[in-house]
Design a protein around this motif. Structure first.
Motif, PDB file in Angstrom:
ATOM      1  N   ILE A  47       6.506-124.244  18.906  1.00 33.47           N
ATOM      2  CA  ILE A  47       5.983-122.894  18.699  1.00 33.47           C
ATOM      3  C   ILE A  47       6.647-121.922  19.667  1.00 33.47           C
ATOM      4  O   ILE A  47       7.019-120.805  19.289  1.00 33.47           O
ATOM      5  N   ALA A  48       6.841-122.353  20.912  1.00 33.49           N
ATOM      6  CA  ALA A  48       7.533-121.499  21.885  1.00 33.49           C
ATOM      7  C   ALA A  48       8.967-121.225  21.431  1.00 33.49           C
ATOM      8  O   ALA A  48       9.468-120.095  21.548  1.00 33.49           O
ATOM      9  N   ASP A  52      10.708-117.670  20.426  1.00 35.18           N
ATOM     10  CA  ASP A  52      11.971-117.244  21.039  1.00 35.18           C
ATOM     11  C   ASP A  52      12.970-116.823  19.959  1.00 35.18           C
ATOM     12  O   ASP A  52      13.623-115.789  20.069  1.00 35.18           O
ATOM     13  N   ILE A  53      13.077-117.635  18.909  1.00 36.98           N
ATOM     14  CA  ILE A  53      13.994-117.307  17.807  1.00 36.98           C
ATOM     15  C   ILE A  53      13.545-116.028  17.121  1.00 36.98           C
ATOM     16  O   ILE A  53      14.355-115.141  16.826  1.00 36.98           O
ATOM     17  N   ALA A  54      12.252-115.918  16.834  1.00 36.69           N
ATOM     18  CA  ALA A  54      11.728-114.749  16.122  1.00 36.69           C
ATOM     19  C   ALA A  54      11.978-113.462  16.898  1.00 36.69           C
ATOM     20  O   ALA A  54      12.279-112.429  16.308  1.00 36.69           O
ATOM     21  N   LEU A  55      11.873-113.507  18.212  1.00 38.50           N
ATOM     22  CA  LEU A  55      11.978-112.293  19.020  1.00 38.50           C
ATOM     23  C   LEU A  55      13.370-112.010  19.561  1.00 38.50           C
ATOM     24  O   LEU A  55      13.705-110.856  19.825  1.00 38.50           O
ATOM     25  N   ALA A  65      12.556-116.008   9.353  1.00 38.70           N
ATOM     26  CA  ALA A  65      11.987-117.320   9.004  1.00 38.70           C
ATOM     27  C   ALA A  65      11.087-117.832  10.130  1.00 38.70           C
ATOM     28  O   ALA A  65       9.985-118.340   9.872  1.00 38.70           O
ATOM     29  N   ALA A  66      11.529-117.691  11.373  1.00 37.74           N
ATOM     30  CA  ALA A  66      10.728-118.155  12.510  1.00 37.74           C
ATOM     31  C   ALA A  66       9.445-117.336  12.631  1.00 37.74           C
ATOM     32  O   ALA A  66       8.362-117.880  12.875  1.00 37.74           O
ATOM     33  N   LEU A  70       5.526-118.678  12.350  1.00 43.10           N
ATOM     34  CA  LEU A  70       4.527-118.419  13.394  1.00 43.10           C
ATOM     35  C   LEU A  70       3.294-117.727  12.829  1.00 43.10           C
ATOM     36  O   LEU A  70       2.159-118.101  13.138  1.00 43.10           O
ATOM     37  N   LEU A  71       3.521-116.700  12.027  1.00 41.10           N
ATOM     38  CA  LEU A  71       2.394-115.961  11.448  1.00 41.10           C
ATOM     39  C   LEU A  71       1.552-116.845  10.534  1.00 41.10           C
ATOM     40  O   LEU A  71       0.321-116.777  10.545  1.00 41.10           O
ATOM     41  N   GLU A  72       2.212-117.687   9.739  1.00 44.40           N
ATOM     42  CA  GLU A  72       1.465-118.576   8.849  1.00 44.40           C
ATOM     43  C   GLU A  72       0.657-119.595   9.636  1.00 44.40           C
ATOM     44  O   GLU A  72      -0.451-119.951   9.246  1.00 44.40           O
TER      45      GLU A  72
END
Length: 115
Positions: A47-48, A52-55, A65-66, A70-72
């Motif tokens: 999750i961390a 990191d990928i999402a942000l 996609a990341a 996370l949101l789901e």
């Protein structure tokens, strides 16, 4: 094949007999439980990494996609609203063709009380 009747032998249980064997309803599959347990060991770390990928990812597709994952995980999958033509309700045909029924069958249907 049954030689006397030349019919293939029927396999399985006879109609109307209860099912036997297998897991009791509600009992978790041991293999699935083991895989889930192993995967959960990496949950916080993954999750961390997703965060990191999402942000921080330069790859927009990977970031989206990341973020979606996370949101789901946090809020559940988003609801997909369905609509019919021109964003209106979905048309439903509520008609049943009774023309093939006998008068007796129609009388039985007519006698059914609906609350």
């Amino acid at each position: 094949m049954d030689e006397a009747t030349k019919q293939p032998k029927k396999r399985g249980r006879k109609p109307g007999t209860p099912k036997t064997g297998g897991r009791v309803k509600g009992t978790p599959n041991k293999a699935t439980a083991e895989v889930k347990s192993l995967a959960r060991q990496y949950g916080a770390e993954v999750i961390a990494r997703l965060a990191d990928i999402a942000l921080k990812s330069a790859n927009e597709t990977a970031a989206i996609a990341a973020g979606k994952e996370l949101l789901e995980r946090g809020y559940g999958k988003s609801i997909t609203m369905l609509s019919g033509p021109d964003e209106g309700p979905i048309p439903v045909k509520n008609e049943v063709d009774l023309s093939g029924l006998s008068p007796e069958q129609l009388r039985i249907i007519a006698s059914i009380k609906v609350d």
